[in-house]
Design a protein around this motif. Structure first.
Motif, mmCIF file in Angstrom:
data_model
loop_
_atom_site.group_PDB
_atom_site.id
_atom_site.type_symbol
_atom_site.label_atom_id
_atom_site.label_comp_id
_atom_site.label_asym_id
_atom_site.label_seq_id
_atom_site.Cartn_x
_atom_site.Cartn_y
_atom_site.Cartn_z
ATOM 1 N N ALA A 38 8.017 14.456 67.091
ATOM 2 C CA ALA A 38 8.189 13.797 65.797
ATOM 3 C C ALA A 38 6.857 13.224 65.322
ATOM 4 O O ALA A 38 6.165 12.545 66.082
ATOM 5 N N SER A 39 6.499 13.506 64.087
ATOM 6 C CA SER A 39 5.252 12.986 63.519
ATOM 7 C C SER A 39 5.502 11.635 62.850
ATOM 8 O O SER A 39 6.479 11.463 62.115
ATOM 9 N N ILE A 40 4.602 10.689 63.115
ATOM 10 C CA ILE A 40 4.736 9.352 62.544
ATOM 11 C C ILE A 40 3.412 8.916 61.933
ATOM 12 O O ILE A 40 2.345 9.406 62.315
ATOM 13 N N LEU A 41 3.499 8.016 60.970
ATOM 14 C CA LEU A 41 2.302 7.528 60.284
ATOM 15 C C LEU A 41 2.413 6.019 60.088
ATOM 16 O O LEU A 41 3.373 5.547 59.472
ATOM 17 N N PRO A 42 1.459 5.239 60.623
ATOM 18 C CA PRO A 42 1.455 3.800 60.361
ATOM 19 C C PRO A 42 0.961 3.532 58.933
ATOM 20 O O PRO A 42 -0.143 3.940 58.567
ATOM 21 N N LEU A 43 1.793 2.866 58.140
ATOM 22 C CA LEU A 43 1.442 2.593 56.747
ATOM 23 C C LEU A 43 0.566 1.339 56.662
ATOM 24 O O LEU A 43 0.891 0.310 57.257
ATOM 25 N N ARG A 44 -0.518 1.434 55.922
ATOM 26 C CA ARG A 44 -1.520 0.366 55.876
ATOM 27 C C ARG A 44 -1.124 -0.784 54.957
ATOM 28 O O ARG A 44 -1.181 -1.944 55.307
ATOM 29 N N ASP A 45 -0.726 -0.411 53.713
ATOM 30 C CA ASP A 45 -0.447 -1.425 52.704
ATOM 31 C C ASP A 45 0.278 -0.761 51.529
ATOM 32 O O ASP A 45 0.682 0.404 51.622
ATOM 33 N N ALA A 46 0.441 -1.514 50.440
ATOM 34 C CA ALA A 46 1.173 -0.997 49.283
ATOM 35 C C ALA A 46 0.518 0.253 48.707
ATOM 36 O O ALA A 46 1.204 1.227 48.346
ATOM 37 N N ASP A 47 -0.810 0.260 48.609
ATOM 38 C CA ASP A 47 -1.517 1.422 48.064
ATOM 39 C C ASP A 47 -1.309 2.654 48.942
ATOM 40 O O ASP A 47 -1.182 3.775 48.452
ATOM 41 N N HIS A 48 -1.283 2.443 50.240
ATOM 42 C CA HIS A 48 -1.088 3.544 51.173
ATOM 43 C C HIS A 48 0.302 4.154 50.999
ATOM 44 O O HIS A 48 0.471 5.378 51.021
ATOM 45 N N VAL A 49 1.303 3.301 50.813
ATOM 46 C CA VAL A 49 2.670 3.787 50.571
ATOM 47 C C VAL A 49 2.695 4.690 49.347
ATOM 48 O O VAL A 49 3.257 5.799 49.376
ATOM 49 N N ASP A 50 2.080 4.237 48.259
ATOM 50 C CA ASP A 50 2.064 5.025 47.017
ATOM 51 C C ASP A 50 1.368 6.363 47.219
ATOM 52 O O ASP A 50 1.808 7.390 46.682
ATOM 53 N N ALA A 51 0.284 6.365 47.997
ATOM 54 C CA ALA A 51 -0.445 7.612 48.250
ATOM 55 C C ALA A 51 0.381 8.578 49.084
ATOM 56 O O ALA A 51 0.424 9.782 48.801
ATOM 57 N N VAL A 52 1.065 8.076 50.107
ATOM 58 C CA VAL A 52 1.866 8.927 50.983
ATOM 59 C C VAL A 52 3.048 9.532 50.226
ATOM 60 O O VAL A 52 3.415 10.693 50.450
ATOM 61 N N LEU A 53 3.618 8.767 49.317
ATOM 62 C CA LEU A 53 4.758 9.269 48.543
ATOM 63 C C LEU A 53 4.393 10.452 47.649
ATOM 64 O O LEU A 53 5.271 11.198 47.208
ATOM 65 N N LYS A 54 3.101 10.641 47.404
ATOM 66 C CA LYS A 54 2.648 11.768 46.583
ATOM 67 C C LYS A 54 2.518 13.057 47.394
ATOM 68 O O LYS A 54 2.362 14.137 46.825
ATOM 69 N N ILE A 55 2.591 12.944 48.724
ATOM 70 C CA ILE A 55 2.479 14.129 49.573
ATOM 71 C C ILE A 55 3.794 14.890 49.538
ATOM 72 O O ILE A 55 4.860 14.303 49.752
ATOM 73 N N PRO A 56 3.767 16.186 49.255
ATOM 74 C CA PRO A 56 5.014 16.969 49.204
ATOM 75 C C PRO A 56 5.796 16.902 50.512
ATOM 76 O O PRO A 56 5.217 16.947 51.600
ATOM 77 N N GLY A 57 7.121 16.769 50.400
ATOM 78 C CA GLY A 57 7.984 16.816 51.576
ATOM 79 C C GLY A 57 8.158 15.516 52.325
ATOM 80 O O GLY A 57 8.741 15.496 53.408
ATOM 81 N N ILE A 58 7.670 14.401 51.758
ATOM 82 C CA ILE A 58 7.769 13.107 52.429
ATOM 83 C C ILE A 58 8.877 12.275 51.787
ATOM 84 O O ILE A 58 8.935 12.138 50.562
#
Length: 310
Positions: free
Chosen positions: A217-237
């Motif tokens: 299972a792949s996991i990603l530690p989220l840094r902050d609010a900006d990081h959340v917004d950036a990750v949500l732009k990645i297809p399939g997340i």
């Protein structure tokens, strides 16, 4: 159904921990080497991305050479977006010559999202085709045109699978086809929603795919609010609202690290999950060692790495 660590295949009961590393946008490999040294002793292998997010970076094949120099096991990504079958074969032979024993085949994000939106996408082969070709490359020592090499290389084949975006049956149909084609290990797309993963794993177990492949299972530690917004732009997340709210309210990498440690504890209880793959994107690589320690993963017994027939 395994991966190589050193010269041996991992036994199914060993919980593997790997971490992703993104090669630099420079010819200088120093940042890659420094990151590998920090991860040494905490993870079993490091995964070298291949022009991640359609951004040109140092070749992961070259990166693998330097990673091995500091005593780390590399897993090298091979994306279909940037190479035709001749280029892929050259890379495979080069990796085998370097002693690299694990690769991950993936399509690659579309060029339009990266720094070269007008770049021509190759996609000479589809994922399933390449898995079959590499299976023969490994098992029979044959190049794609059936030329027989002097010796077949030792190498395992990995693939990446989505757990969201389509009905679970379609997702597992695709996973099963890749395993049938010869994939040894599987890494999920980033996991934030355990309900989604649970449904996905339930169908995989029903078909016995957890016994035919080594699922991580792949996991990603989220840094902050900006990081959340950036990750949500990645297809399939897909990120549940509760997690988005928690990270945005805290707005601290410490909270993201705490959340991912909690997630690891839960993932270890899921039947069929053989390991985790940490993707410390967004400057979170310095937290990898802490995550591994806090999650209680330092006490894994390396003697469980044993010869295993895949």
């Amino acid at each position: 159904m395994s991966i190589y660590l050193g010269n041996r295949l991992v036994s199914p009961d060993y919980f593997t921990v790997t971490s992703e590393m993104v090669p630099p946008r420079s010819w200088n490999p120093s940042p890659l080497v420094e990151q590998a040294v920090r991860a040494r002793g905490y993870v079993d292998a490091v995964d070298l991305s291949d022009n991640l997010l359609a951004i040109a970076r140092l070749s992961p094949v070259v990166g693998a050479f330097f990673i091995r120099q500091v005593g780390m096991e590399p897993i090298v990504q091979v994306n279909l977006r940037d190479r035709n079958r001749m280029g892929i074969q050259s890379d495979l032979m080069g990796l085998a010559a370097l002693g690299v024993k694990n690769i991950t085949i993936l399509g690659g994000y579309p060029a339009r999202i990266g720094t070269e939106p007008n770049a021509k996408e190759v996609y000479d082969l589809e994922t399933m085709e390449l898995v079959r070709y590499v299976r023969r490359f490994v098992d029979e020592g044959k190049l794609f045109d059936n030329t027989v090499m002097e010796e077949a290389p030792q190498m395992t084949i990995g693939v990446v699978e989505n757990i969201a975006g389509k009905p679970v049956k379609e997702l597992i149909d695709r996973l099963e086809a890749k395993i049938d084609a010869g994939a040894n290990f599987v890494r999920t797309q980033l996991v934030f929603d355990l309900d989604l993963l649970g449904e996905w794993m339930e169908e995989a177990r029903r078909r016995g795919l957890h016994e035919r492949s080594y699922i991580m299972a792949s996991i990603l530690p989220l840094r902050d609010a900006d990081h959340v917004d950036a990750v949500l732009k990645i297809p399939g997340i897909a990120i549940p609202e509760t997690i988005i709210k928690r990270i945005k309210e805290a707005d601290s990498p410490d909270e993201g690290m705490k959340m991912v440690v909690e997630l690891i504890h839960k993932l270890r209880t899921i039947d069929g999950i053989r390991g985790i793959h940490i993707r410390p994107l967004g400057g979170m690589d310095r937290y990898v060692s802490t995550i591994v320690k806090e999650a209680g993963l330092m006490n894994r017994k390396l003697e469980k790495i044993a010869e295993y027939a895949s």
